[in-house]
Motif scaffolding. Structure first.
Motif, PDB file in Angstrom:
ATOM      1  N   LYS A 192      96.556 102.830  49.614  1.00  0.00           N
ATOM      2  CA  LYS A 192      95.826 104.028  50.070  1.00  0.00           C
ATOM      3  C   LYS A 192      96.769 105.201  50.314  1.00  0.00           C
ATOM      4  O   LYS A 192      96.346 106.346  50.342  1.00  0.00           O
ATOM      5  CB  LYS A 192      95.093 103.714  51.384  1.00  0.00           C
ATOM      6  N   LEU A 193      98.061 104.903  50.527  1.00  0.00           N
ATOM      7  CA  LEU A 193      99.002 105.977  50.880  1.00  0.00           C
ATOM      8  C   LEU A 193      99.595 106.649  49.645  1.00  0.00           C
ATOM      9  O   LEU A 193      99.793 107.864  49.617  1.00  0.00           O
ATOM     10  CB  LEU A 193     100.131 105.411  51.736  1.00  0.00           C
ATOM     11  N   THR A 194      99.938 105.840  48.673  1.00  0.00           N
ATOM     12  CA  THR A 194     100.467 106.369  47.405  1.00  0.00           C
ATOM     13  C   THR A 194      99.677 105.636  46.324  1.00  0.00           C
ATOM     14  O   THR A 194      99.890 104.455  46.090  1.00  0.00           O
ATOM     15  CB  THR A 194     101.981 106.102  47.294  1.00  0.00           C
ATOM     16  N   THR A 195      98.772 106.343  45.707  1.00  0.00           N
ATOM     17  CA  THR A 195      97.714 105.700  44.921  1.00  0.00           C
ATOM     18  C   THR A 195      98.125 105.456  43.461  1.00  0.00           C
ATOM     19  O   THR A 195      99.154 105.951  42.994  1.00  0.00           O
ATOM     20  CB  THR A 195      96.473 106.612  44.915  1.00  0.00           C
ATOM     21  N   VAL A 196      97.255 104.749  42.760  1.00  0.00           N
ATOM     22  CA  VAL A 196      97.452 104.533  41.324  1.00  0.00           C
ATOM     23  C   VAL A 196      97.531 105.897  40.617  1.00  0.00           C
ATOM     24  O   VAL A 196      98.336 106.083  39.701  1.00  0.00           O
ATOM     25  CB  VAL A 196      96.305 103.658  40.757  1.00  0.00           C
ATOM     26  N   ALA A 197      96.745 106.864  41.075  1.00  0.00           N
ATOM     27  CA  ALA A 197      96.799 108.209  40.459  1.00  0.00           C
ATOM     28  C   ALA A 197      98.174 108.847  40.671  1.00  0.00           C
ATOM     29  O   ALA A 197      98.709 109.501  39.755  1.00  0.00           O
ATOM     30  CB  ALA A 197      95.701 109.094  41.052  1.00  0.00           C
ATOM     31  N   ILE A 217      99.992  96.277  40.584  1.00  0.00           N
ATOM     32  CA  ILE A 217     100.115  94.969  41.232  1.00  0.00           C
ATOM     33  C   ILE A 217      98.777  94.651  41.915  1.00  0.00           C
ATOM     34  O   ILE A 217      98.320  95.418  42.775  1.00  0.00           O
ATOM     35  CB  ILE A 217     101.272  94.977  42.274  1.00  0.00           C
ATOM     36  N   ARG A 218      98.187  93.525  41.512  1.00  0.00           N
ATOM     37  CA  ARG A 218      96.840  93.196  42.013  1.00  0.00           C
ATOM     38  C   ARG A 218      96.861  92.713  43.465  1.00  0.00           C
ATOM     39  O   ARG A 218      97.863  92.174  43.930  1.00  0.00           O
ATOM     40  CB  ARG A 218      96.208  92.107  41.133  1.00  0.00           C
ATOM     41  N   GLU A 219      95.715  92.917  44.118  1.00  0.00           N
ATOM     42  CA  GLU A 219      95.513  92.456  45.505  1.00  0.00           C
ATOM     43  C   GLU A 219      96.631  92.932  46.424  1.00  0.00           C
ATOM     44  O   GLU A 219      97.134  92.177  47.268  1.00  0.00           O
ATOM     45  CB  GLU A 219      95.402  90.937  45.550  1.00  0.00           C
ATOM     46  N   SER A 220      97.029  94.182  46.234  1.00  0.00           N
ATOM     47  CA  SER A 220      98.120  94.731  47.038  1.00  0.00           C
ATOM     48  C   SER A 220      97.787  96.124  47.525  1.00  0.00           C
ATOM     49  O   SER A 220      97.162  96.902  46.809  1.00  0.00           O
ATOM     50  CB  SER A 220      99.391  94.869  46.201  1.00  0.00           C
ATOM     51  N   GLY A 221      98.282  96.407  48.734  1.00  0.00           N
ATOM     52  CA  GLY A 221      98.206  97.759  49.252  1.00  0.00           C
ATOM     53  C   GLY A 221      99.542  98.454  49.014  1.00  0.00           C
ATOM     54  O   GLY A 221     100.047  98.482  47.883  1.00  0.00           O
ATOM     55  N   HIS A 222     100.131  98.955  50.121  1.00  0.00           N
ATOM     56  CA  HIS A 222     101.328  99.802  50.037  1.00  0.00           C
ATOM     57  C   HIS A 222     102.639  99.003  50.077  1.00  0.00           C
ATOM     58  O   HIS A 222     103.698  99.576  49.912  1.00  0.00           O
ATOM     59  CB  HIS A 222     101.253 100.785  51.211  1.00  0.00           C
ATOM     60  N   VAL A 223     102.555  97.694  50.333  1.00  0.00           N
ATOM     61  CA  VAL A 223     103.793  96.902  50.443  1.00  0.00           C
ATOM     62  C   VAL A 223     103.747  95.809  49.370  1.00  0.00           C
ATOM     63  O   VAL A 223     103.788  94.615  49.648  1.00  0.00           O
ATOM     64  CB  VAL A 223     103.946  96.277  51.860  1.00  0.00           C
ATOM     65  N   CYS A 266     108.420 102.163  43.608  1.00  0.00           N
ATOM     66  CA  CYS A 266     107.338 101.284  44.058  1.00  0.00           C
ATOM     67  C   CYS A 266     106.503 101.982  45.134  1.00  0.00           C
ATOM     68  O   CYS A 266     107.065 102.473  46.122  1.00  0.00           O
ATOM     69  CB  CYS A 266     107.895 100.019  44.684  1.00  0.00           C
ATOM     70  N   ASP A 267     105.201 101.983  44.954  1.00  0.00           N
ATOM     71  CA  ASP A 267     104.298 102.512  45.986  1.00  0.00           C
ATOM     72  C   ASP A 267     104.856 103.805  46.576  1.00  0.00           C
ATOM     73  O   ASP A 267     105.081 103.911  47.790  1.00  0.00           O
ATOM     74  CB  ASP A 267     104.084 101.453  47.075  1.00  0.00           C
ATOM     75  N   THR A 268     105.069 104.773  45.690  1.00  0.00           N
ATOM     76  CA  THR A 268     105.638 106.041  46.129  1.00  0.00           C
ATOM     77  C   THR A 268     104.992 107.170  45.336  1.00  0.00           C
ATOM     78  O   THR A 268     104.116 106.928  44.495  1.00  0.00           O
ATOM     79  CB  THR A 268     107.179 106.012  45.979  1.00  0.00           C
ATOM     80  N   LYS A 269     105.396 108.391  45.609  1.00  0.00           N
ATOM     81  CA  LYS A 269     104.847 109.543  44.895  1.00  0.00           C
ATOM     82  C   LYS A 269     105.921 110.610  44.760  1.00  0.00           C
ATOM     83  O   LYS A 269     106.950 110.562  45.460  1.00  0.00           O
ATOM     84  CB  LYS A 269     103.627 110.101  45.626  1.00  0.00           C
ATOM     85  N   SER A 270     105.664 111.578  43.886  1.00  0.00           N
ATOM     86  CA  SER A 270     106.632 112.671  43.720  1.00  0.00           C
ATOM     87  C   SER A 270     106.239 113.893  44.540  1.00  0.00           C
ATOM     88  O   SER A 270     107.089 114.733  44.854  1.00  0.00           O
ATOM     89  CB  SER A 270     106.730 113.066  42.244  1.00  0.00           C
ATOM     90  N   ALA A 271     104.956 114.011  44.875  1.00  0.00           N
ATOM     91  CA  ALA A 271     104.480 115.211  45.574  1.00  0.00           C
ATOM     92  C   ALA A 271     104.989 115.250  47.009  1.00  0.00           C
ATOM     93  O   ALA A 271     105.236 114.209  47.627  1.00  0.00           O
ATOM     94  CB  ALA A 271     102.948 115.219  45.579  1.00  0.00           C
ATOM     95  N   ALA A 272     105.125 116.464  47.525  1.00  0.00           N
ATOM     96  CA  ALA A 272     105.454 116.651  48.944  1.00  0.00           C
ATOM     97  C   ALA A 272     104.198 116.398  49.779  1.00  0.00           C
ATOM     98  O   ALA A 272     103.106 116.202  49.237  1.00  0.00           O
ATOM     99  CB  ALA A 272     105.964 118.070  49.158  1.00  0.00           C
ATOM    100  N   ASP A 273     104.339 116.429  51.079  1.00  0.00           N
ATOM    101  CA  ASP A 273     103.176 116.250  51.968  1.00  0.00           C
ATOM    102  C   ASP A 273     102.187 117.399  51.803  1.00  0.00           C
ATOM    103  O   ASP A 273     102.583 118.573  51.747  1.00  0.00           O
ATOM    104  CB  ASP A 273     103.621 116.237  53.439  1.00  0.00           C
TER     105      ASP A 273
END
Ligand code: MLT
Length: 266
Positions: free
Chosen positions: A216-221, A238-244, A117-124
């Motif tokens: 904005k932190l971990t995007t749809v892309a 998930i609509r109308e949602s940011g990172h949480v 959920c709201d995460t990514k695989s890439a490093a910083d």
């Protein structure tokens, strides 16, 4: 309940019968297991639900304040051993998703399903590392409240400040209560984490990827990239949602999880 480990204790709660299929929730940074309260209650009827505080967070010990994602994975596997859970579905949000990705890579036989959920695989990126350096400086200079305030505004979708004041307040309170040494230690661990993108193709278990449409932190892309690498995985936006997203639109989030668990008999 607590589990004593070499660094101190790990705090956790279980819900439901250990006879049921298990699901384990891992919170994001710098939150704690109470962010999952609603999902834990909801799933407790048909699942053995585990939610725990990552080292340094919530009621778990801060220990040395020096962390790596690898240590957080050690703690997760120790907790599963302690609870005699051979296999679990793991659901992690943001940092929880970083921990989950590394855990399924390291010990694939311990996991039956994966929810990212709201995460990514890439490093910083370099820019993200510099941002963490600024956040650490801010905390060291005594501006933890500003760190929390700035982050809250990045975390939530604008609509959440109108429609979900309780959710925003809950997360803000949790963040403000997190120990400063743990904040700094975890920021360094996040900056040092591995890039998991190339490992994603090894994941053979049912996988659901959830992302807030305004994260904005971990995007749809970022979510779509993970989906393209994990065979058979699906993305739900998930609509109308940011990172949480589990708090910002819990109705859609919960439906997505329930459908996924049912469809895959997890
Ligand atoms: C989180 O919510 O866990 C953090 O935003 C993760 C991160 O900063 O990379």
């Amino acid at each position: 309940m607590t589990l004593n480990l070499h660094f101190g204790s790990l705090a956790f709660t279980t819900y439901g019968s250990p006879e049921n299929p298990s699901i384990t929730f891992i919170h994001g940074f710098p939150f704690n297991r109470s962010m999952w309260d609603e999902q834990c209650e909801l799933l407790s009827k048909d699942h053995f639900v585990i939610a725990y505080d990552v080292r340094g967070h919530g009621e778990s010990s801060v220990g040395s304040g020096q962390y790596l994602i690898e240590m957080f994975v050690d703690d997760l596997l120790s907790l599963l051993d302690h609870l005699n859970v051979r296999k679990t579905t793991v659901c992690g949000l943001s940092m929880g998703g970083y921990i989950a990705q590394r855990a399924v890579d390291r010990a694939p036989d311990r996991f039956s399903g994966l929810i990212l959920c709201d995460t990514k695989s890439a490093a910083d990126t370099n820019a993200a590392k510099l941002n963490r350096a600024n956040q650490i400086k801010m905390i060291l200079e005594g501006s933890k409240a500003k760190f929390v305030d700035d982050m809250v505004h990045v975390l939530f979708a604008p609509v959440s400040f109108e429609k979900n004041k309780n959710g925003v307040e809950k997360i803000k309170k949790i963040m403000s209560s997190t120990d400063e040494r743990a904040l700094i230690g975890t920021l360094i661990a996040l900056a040092a984490r591995m890039d998991m993108t190339d490992s994603l193709s090894n994941i053979k278990m049912p996988t659901l990827i959830l992302v807030g449409d305004q994260d904005k932190l971990t995007t749809v892309a970022d979510a779509r990239l993970m989906q393209s690498r994990i065979s058979g995985s699906e993305v739900r936006i998930i609509r109308e949602s940011g990172h949480v997203s589990n708090i910002e639109n819990s109705a859609e989030f919960n439906n997505a999880i329930l459908e996924f668990l049912e469809k895959n008999r997890l």
